[in-house]
Design a protein around this motif. Structure first.
Motif, PDB file in Angstrom:
ATOM      1  N   PHE A   1       0.839  -1.201   0.000  1.00  0.00           N
ATOM      2  CA  PHE A   1       0.000   0.000   0.000  1.00  0.00           C
ATOM      3  C   PHE A   1       0.870   1.246   0.000  1.00  0.00           C
ATOM      4  O   PHE A   1       0.656   2.179  -0.775  1.00  0.00           O
ATOM      5  CB  PHE A   1      -0.904  -0.020   1.227  1.00  0.00           C
ATOM      6  N   LEU A   2       1.883   1.265   0.863  1.00  0.00           N
ATOM      7  CA  LEU A   2       2.776   2.418   0.952  1.00  0.00           C
ATOM      8  C   LEU A   2       3.535   2.608  -0.361  1.00  0.00           C
ATOM      9  O   LEU A   2       3.723   3.744  -0.816  1.00  0.00           O
ATOM     10  CB  LEU A   2       3.753   2.214   2.113  1.00  0.00           C
ATOM     11  N   SER A   3       3.962   1.519  -0.977  1.00  0.00           N
ATOM     12  CA  SER A   3       4.679   1.610  -2.254  1.00  0.00           C
ATOM     13  C   SER A   3       3.791   2.179  -3.344  1.00  0.00           C
ATOM     14  O   SER A   3       4.241   2.959  -4.190  1.00  0.00           O
ATOM     15  CB  SER A   3       5.199   0.225  -2.663  1.00  0.00           C
ATOM     16  N   VAL A   4       2.529   1.786  -3.348  1.00  0.00           N
ATOM     17  CA  VAL A   4       1.593   2.299  -4.353  1.00  0.00           C
ATOM     18  C   VAL A   4       1.364   3.788  -4.149  1.00  0.00           C
ATOM     19  O   VAL A   4       1.366   4.570  -5.102  1.00  0.00           O
ATOM     20  CB  VAL A   4       0.267   1.513  -4.286  1.00  0.00           C
ATOM     21  N   ILE A   5       1.158   4.214  -2.903  1.00  0.00           N
ATOM     22  CA  ILE A   5       0.978   5.638  -2.616  1.00  0.00           C
ATOM     23  C   ILE A   5       2.203   6.430  -3.061  1.00  0.00           C
ATOM     24  O   ILE A   5       2.099   7.491  -3.691  1.00  0.00           O
ATOM     25  CB  ILE A   5       0.724   5.855  -1.110  1.00  0.00           C
ATOM     26  N   ARG A   6       3.388   5.908  -2.753  1.00  0.00           N
ATOM     27  CA  ARG A   6       4.611   6.610  -3.123  1.00  0.00           C
ATOM     28  C   ARG A   6       4.828   6.636  -4.626  1.00  0.00           C
ATOM     29  O   ARG A   6       5.421   7.568  -5.154  1.00  0.00           O
ATOM     30  CB  ARG A   6       5.803   5.969  -2.406  1.00  0.00           C
ATOM     31  N   SER A   7       4.364   5.620  -5.323  1.00  0.00           N
ATOM     32  CA  SER A   7       4.512   5.618  -6.775  1.00  0.00           C
ATOM     33  C   SER A   7       3.697   6.739  -7.417  1.00  0.00           C
ATOM     34  O   SER A   7       4.027   7.222  -8.491  1.00  0.00           O
ATOM     35  CB  SER A   7       4.057   4.274  -7.350  1.00  0.00           C
ATOM     36  N   LYS A   8       2.671   7.173  -6.711  1.00  0.00           N
ATOM     37  CA  LYS A   8       1.816   8.241  -7.221  1.00  0.00           C
ATOM     38  C   LYS A   8       2.240   9.622  -6.737  1.00  0.00           C
ATOM     39  O   LYS A   8       2.097  10.613  -7.457  1.00  0.00           O
ATOM     40  CB  LYS A   8       0.366   7.992  -6.784  1.00  0.00           C
ATOM     41  N   LYS A   9       2.794   9.660  -5.495  1.00  0.00           N
ATOM     42  CA  LYS A   9       3.033  10.961  -4.864  1.00  0.00           C
ATOM     43  C   LYS A   9       4.498  11.316  -4.659  1.00  0.00           C
ATOM     44  O   LYS A   9       4.837  12.479  -4.520  1.00  0.00           O
ATOM     45  CB  LYS A   9       2.327  10.993  -3.494  1.00  0.00           C
ATOM     46  N   GLY A  10       5.375  10.328  -4.592  1.00  0.00           N
ATOM     47  CA  GLY A  10       6.779  10.635  -4.341  1.00  0.00           C
ATOM     48  C   GLY A  10       7.382   9.704  -3.326  1.00  0.00           C
ATOM     49  O   GLY A  10       6.678   9.054  -2.550  1.00  0.00           O
ATOM     50  N   ALA A  11       8.695   9.642  -3.278  1.00  0.00           N
ATOM     51  CA  ALA A  11       9.412   8.641  -2.494  1.00  0.00           C
ATOM     52  C   ALA A  11       9.323   8.853  -0.998  1.00  0.00           C
ATOM     53  O   ALA A  11       9.573   7.936  -0.229  1.00  0.00           O
ATOM     54  CB  ALA A  11      10.880   8.608  -2.925  1.00  0.00           C
ATOM     55  N   HIS A  12       8.994  10.037  -0.527  1.00  0.00           N
ATOM     56  CA  HIS A  12       9.105  10.306   0.910  1.00  0.00           C
ATOM     57  C   HIS A  12       7.745  10.537   1.573  1.00  0.00           C
ATOM     58  O   HIS A  12       7.678  11.128   2.646  1.00  0.00           O
ATOM     59  CB  HIS A  12      10.011  11.510   1.144  1.00  0.00           C
ATOM     60  N   ILE A  13       6.686  10.084   0.932  1.00  0.00           N
ATOM     61  CA  ILE A  13       5.362  10.233   1.521  1.00  0.00           C
ATOM     62  C   ILE A  13       5.256   9.426   2.808  1.00  0.00           C
ATOM     63  O   ILE A  13       5.671   8.263   2.865  1.00  0.00           O
ATOM     64  CB  ILE A  13       4.276   9.792   0.523  1.00  0.00           C
TER      65      ILE A  13
END
Length: 380
Positions: free
Chosen positions: A362-374
């Protein structure tokens, strides 16, 4: 508000994917709350802290989720396959196999033994988990997991029974566990062109054979004494050790290439390759060597099965992708509580680890959309 809403919607997607595995609403809600808690900023993510965050007066519900509630972590793992494929899948994806240690006290936890832990860098009392990860341009995360059981455990049926280990669980080496996980992922439709792993897996000929049988290309680390046969016209070829074969190369055979971008920029090394004979009729077979630019005595070796006309740049890229699983271990232990569990039973290990893997995905998917340090919203 928009960020909180996006996280909530993402968690609802996961609820929809795993919800049918839970017959009642209480354990279903507890599973989602567990994942949500693993994504929080709690320093220790155990049954007590996650229960408090979920608003429970006691940890009983969360503890039952990891012990007696009727649900199958393998079915949730299968849902994870689909989630990763949907959000991070790419035909050029790379499967990476590696293991990590979970330090433990006592002798009751399933699979615990005095064994080498790469995490600790020495022999420790620990459990060893073998993991399959996935790396693509969109991100990297876990796909599958297996708890390694030493022979001393398999040979002690009463000890296995006390730890909840199924009677049909047989002795399996780490490379065999790796092969089974890779085949499960491919059967589930995970898109991947390459597999990589360290020398524990690369030197295992049967694992390489099973990869070849599935049409998978690989760049797998091997020890310096790995033997290979270089093609020689008019003969079966000349056999030699990897370190000796590369030591005999002309200095002009080495090229500086990147192994990918790390935390400090491009990871540059000197690379060379030697064509070798291999079992598969299609593609090409190579020995690959990576040498430090600062210390010429610091070398690593890889055995490769590749498409025809593969470039050295591509081989270096795949070899360098192994750092992705090391980073995944680091982030999952730091951010999604991979090693924060307090369970001893075999089934409890799989339940916690699987939910932690889903949280990391889930965290990887969010970061793929928003950036590496979300990070999770403060009110999450």
């Amino acid at each position: 508000m928009a960020e909180i809403q996006e996280w909530a919607q993402g968690l609802e997607e996961i609820r929809g994917l795993i919800g049918d595995e839970f017959a009642r609403s209480e354990p279903r809600n507890n599973a989602v709350s567990y994942i949500r808690g693993l994504l929080s900023d709690e320093e220790r993510k155990n049954s007590w802290t996650l229960s408090e965050r979920a608003g429970h007066g006691t940890p009983d519900g969360i503890q039952r989720l990891l012990s007696t509630t009727d649900w199958d972590p393998d079915t949730v793992r299968d849902a994870l396959f689909g989630y990763v494929k949907k959000h991070l899948g790419d035909p050029k994806g790379i499967l990476a196999i590696d293991e990590t240690g979970f330090l433990k006290k006592g002798t009751a936890s399933a699979g615990v033994a005095r064994q080498y832990s790469g995490t600790a860098g020495r022999v420790e009392n620990c459990q060893i988990g073998v993991f399959l990860t996935y790396a693509s341009p969109a991100g990297r995360t876990f796909l599958d997991r297996e708890l390694y059981l030493p022979k001393a455990w398999i040979d002690d049926s009463e000890r296995c029974k006390r730890a909840g280990i199924p009677e049909d669980r047989v002795m399996a080496t780490k490379p065999v566990l790796a092969a089974e996980m890779i085949e499960r992922a491919l059967d589930a439709g995970i898109e991947a062109e390459w597999t990589t792993g360290d020398a524990v897996y690369g030197q295992h000929a049967e694992l390489r054979r099973r990869l070849g049988a599935r049409g998978m290309h690989y760049v797998m680390a091997v020890p310096m004494n790995q033997r290979a046969i270089t093609p020689t016209p008019g003969s079966l070829g000349a056999e030699g050790r990897a370190d000796q074969l590369f030591a005999a190369l002309d200095g002009r055979a080495w090229r500086t290439r990147t192994a990918g971008t790390g935390t400090k920029g491009e990871r540059l090394y000197s690379w060379a390759r030697i064509r070798i004979n291999g079992p598969a009729e299609t593609g090409e077979h190579w020995l690959l060597a990576r040498r430090s630019l600062n210390d010429p005595t610091d070398l690593a070796y890889f055995i490769c099965h590749t498409p025809e006309n593969v470039t050295l740049i591509e081989l270096a890229r795949v070899a360098g992708a192994r750092w992705a699983i090391e980073e995944t271990f680091q982030t999952s232990k730091g951010e999604t509580g991979l090693d924060h569990y307090q369970v001893r039973q075999y089934g409890g290990w799989y339940r916690h680890i699987t939910l932690s893997m889903f949280a990391h995905a889930f965290l990887s998917v969010i970061r793929s959309k928003k950036g590496a340090h979300i990070q999770a919203p403060t009110s999450w």
